[in-house]
Design an enzyme around this catalytic site. Structure first.
Site, PDB file in Angstrom:
ATOM      1  N   ASP A 147       3.481  -4.683  -5.504  1.00 50.91           N
ATOM      2  CA  ASP A 147       3.921  -5.968  -4.938  1.00 50.91           C
ATOM      3  C   ASP A 147       5.446  -6.027  -4.875  1.00 50.91           C
ATOM      4  OD1 ASP A 147       1.379  -7.009  -4.573  1.00 50.91           O
ATOM      5  OD2 ASP A 147       1.375  -8.180  -6.420  1.00 50.91           O
ATOM      6  N   GLU A 196       0.829  -1.213   0.000  1.00 50.97           N
ATOM      7  CA  GLU A 196       0.000   0.000   0.000  1.00 50.97           C
ATOM      8  C   GLU A 196       0.862   1.261   0.000  1.00 50.97           C
ATOM      9  OE1 GLU A 196      -2.860  -0.482  -0.858  1.00 50.97           O
ATOM     10  OE2 GLU A 196      -3.238  -2.547  -0.235  1.00 50.97           O
TER      11      GLU A 196
HETATM   12 ZN   LIG Z   1      -2.884  -2.715  -4.452  1.00 47.45          ZN
END
Ligand SMILES: [Zn+2]
Length: 672
Positions: A576, A512
């Protein structure tokens, strides 16, 4: 009912929706679930198979699920806790309980009362159907659409409130594309055999739903109208471009785009405050809407409204509606074999409509002050790690670097649940009136959104409820949000080895945070404004690095002939990659003199990677896989493991992979 709130810019990590009791994991020193491993698989060939082979083999997808993974299992656990809370609240009845407990109890009890719902049958739709029948000219369309939008019927377009992209401290009205029954505009235009067949099944479904309301024909009309609306709608890739969906427009300009739709009476109908300017996301869509309204007969517009009324209400109607709705949206589109048990559906709807009242009770049980403190500590460590990372980037010049650090330092952390709970005082919940409760809850939320328009942005509000197994970054608010629902084992477990918490919750947090700097997030500044703070050279350097991810992920197959869309998933893949890297670095920094200790035969680095991999274990039905690949910005879980780790030299080193192993990329991608 579908929510009318527009949250499309919230970059979300859906870990998906979810049964079954937790299988007790094999005993381990670290807290790792050793039963999930496939020790026969080679971690340097296919790490997902190594970390999750046990899950793949031993955790079949329950009949009521389209996918079954670690996140779905956690969601089921959260739902079981919510069920206990709701059953107790439903029994308490009117006496003795506080107002909120009564509301969640009455809502849940009404939803669970299937005999009463079935007894009323289609008749509950009569008042709304009469309003459609009474429509005598196109002039009357706007007030009726306003009324329908208020109760959650998504006809023609969407309307809501959102921070102004270029003046993010103020909330403005937003008019957005909408009014489609299929998941995305491309579903109306793809011409491969599967897509053609799906549209045929959709028309049959629409026909059966209309039939349940007493209409004999009209399904072809619905497809025709939706196809026309879809023509000028943007696809999922283009909607990731903030500039493509930001058009500051005055009401007079909007009226000029859509002369046949009376916006003054629409705004009056929805109870909007005075609007001087709004974001009309896609002007061409609204021009197309005008074309649809002028070229369609009033009778056909009425059929379209009837379809969206029954479609939006189906979940809380009698059994024939629920079954037919499930047959298409559950089975045809996602491959689920059985309807979820009623209690699970009613828990889900209560969470959707009274989420913060229910969430307050959930948090009391499931998320104590120590968990909040621990998470906050981890977020701060990861922010420090990301800061070091930004400071050390070889491709970025100091001018952009300074701005990136300003943005990083401005990110606010929201953990677990809202500081200020929503007040549901104005929402009336009536025991025995499931559809009415749902419509009133939609109206409550719609009015809450309308009340935000023209006011300063309140960043303390949440777009997810506390029990949600998910997290998000909001680029317009520059904050990261972690609901209590995901800060549970196996993502976060105070009793487990730190490697697993960094590989689970740590990677989610890192993901995030990195969203603030992905291809979409980087276009917003520290204050949440769509504003370019990059030098041209740095922008170019970023794009070159990002293209590596686009090319790499475009080579992955999602299912059958459907490839991962590298452009659609770029932001998530970049998040990621960056998030997992900073989680690893933060973990290693936290180790101190524990470094090197082996547990369950794994080094600390290896446990981090196994923990990360196992947070993604999932079995999924091909139908859902196909739908997600075509609409969802997240890559399939196996690539969120193998794609990410094969780009990390740290991974290759931890498992002593040879340079030519499949999990080691000669051209590794890296942005952050
Ligand atoms: Zn995301």
């Amino acid at each position: 009912m579908k929510r009318v709130v527009i949250t499309f810019l919230a970059v979300v990590l859906p870990i998906a929706t979810v049964l079954a009791q937790t299988q007790p994991g094999a005993r381990s020193e670290s807290g790792l679930d050793l039963a999930l491993l496939d020790k026969g698989a080679d971690p340097c060939v296919d790490f997902y198979a190594y970390a999750c082979g046990g899950w793949t083999r031993n955790e079949p997808i329950p009949a009521d699920r389209a996918a079954w993974g670690v996140a779905e299992r956690l969601q089921e656990q959260n739902e079981t806790r919510l069920r206990t809370i709701l059953e107790a609240a439903a029994k308490t009845g009117a006496s003795g309980a506080d107002q909120e407990t009564r509301k969640i109890g009455d809502y849940y009890a009404s939803c669970m009362d299937e005999p009463a719902i079935n007894g009323r049958g289609a008749a509950v739709l009569d008042p709304a159907l009469k309003k459609i029948a009474a429509l005598s000219s196109v002039r009357g369309l706007a007030p009726l659409v306003a009324e329908f939008h208020t109760i959650g019927v998504g006809a023609f377009f969407s309307f809501g409130a959102e921070a102004d992209f270029k003046q993010a401290d103020v909330v403005r009205a937003i008019a957005d594309q909408g009014g489609l029954g299929l998941p995305d505009r491309d579903y109306y235009y793809r011409d491969d055999a599967k897509s053609v067949e799906l549209r045929k099944q959709y028309v049959e479904h629409v026909g059966r739903m209309l039939g349940l309301t007493g209409a004999k024909t009209g399904a072809d009309t619905v497809l025709k109208i939706e196809t026309a609306l879809a023509k000028d709608a943007l696809d999922a890739v283009h909607r990731r471009d903030p500039a493509a969906i930001y058009h500051r427009t005055t009401p007079a300009e909007l009226q000029a785009l859509t002369p046949s739709f009376d916006w003054t009476s629409y705004f009056k109908g929805i109870g909007a405050p005075p609007i001087d300017a709004l974001n009309v996301t896609e002007p061409d869509f609204f021009k197309g809407l005008n074309q649809v309204i002028t070229s369609t007969s009033l009778d056909d517009l009425k059929i379209y409204l009837r379809w969206h009324l029954v479609h939006s209400s189906a979940a809380v109607l009698s059994e024939p509606f629920v079954k037919e709705n499930f047959a298409f949206y559950g089975t045809t589109l996602t491959g689920a074999k059985e309807l979820r048990p009623r209690w699970k559906r009613c828990v889900q709807y209560t969470d959707g409509d009274l989420g913060e009242a229910l969430g307050k009770a959930f948090v009391k049980e499931a998320f104590g002050p120590a968990a909040k403190e621990d998470t906050l500590k981890m977020v701060r460590e990861l922010e420090t790690t990301l800061e070091d990372d930004i400071k050390g980037l070889s491709w970025m010049t100091d001018a952009t670097r300074a701005q990136a650090l300003v943005k990083l330092h401005a990110i606010a952390n929201k953990i677990g649940y809202p500081d200020k709970w929503r007040d549901y005082g104005a929402l009336q919940i009536v025991r025995g009136d499931a559809l009415g409760n749902s419509q009133r809850a939609n109206a409550f939320e719609f009015h809450r959104q309308m009340n935000r328009i023209g006011k300063p942005l309140d960043k303390s509000e949440w777009e997810m409820t506390p029990p949600t197994v998910n997290a998000y970054y909001n680029p317009l608010q520059n904050n990261v949000n972690f609901p209590a629902g995901i800060l549970q084992p196996p993502f976060y477990n105070p009793k487990a080895d730190a490697a697993l918490n960094y590989g689970g919750a740590g990677a989610v947090i890192g993901h995030e945070l990195t969203h603030g700097f992905d291809d979409q997030g980087r276009q917003f500044d520290a204050a949440g404004n769509l504003k370019d703070w990059w030098t041209e050279a740095d922008s170019k350097a970023f794009d070159q690095r990002a293209q590596c991810f686009v090319d790499q992920y475009s080579g992955f197959t999602a299912v059958d002939d459907v490839k991962v869309n590298g452009k659609l998933t770029l932001g998530e893949n970049a998040a990621d990659a960056g998030g997992t890297r900073i989680a690893l670095v933060a973990y290693l920094a936290s180790l101190g003199d524990q470094r090197g200790k082996t547990l369950d035969g794994f080094s600390p680095e290896q446990r981090f990677f196994v923990g990360y991999g196992q947070s993604w274990c999932q079995n999924i039905r091909p139908e859902r896989e196909r739908m997600l690949a075509q609409t969802n910005p997240h890559s399939p879980p196996r690539y969120r493991v193998n794609g990410v780790l094969s780009n990390m030299p740290e991974f290759a080193k931890a498992f002593s992979c040879k340079a030519d192993a499949p999990m080691v990329r000669a051209n590794a991608c890296r942005v952050w």
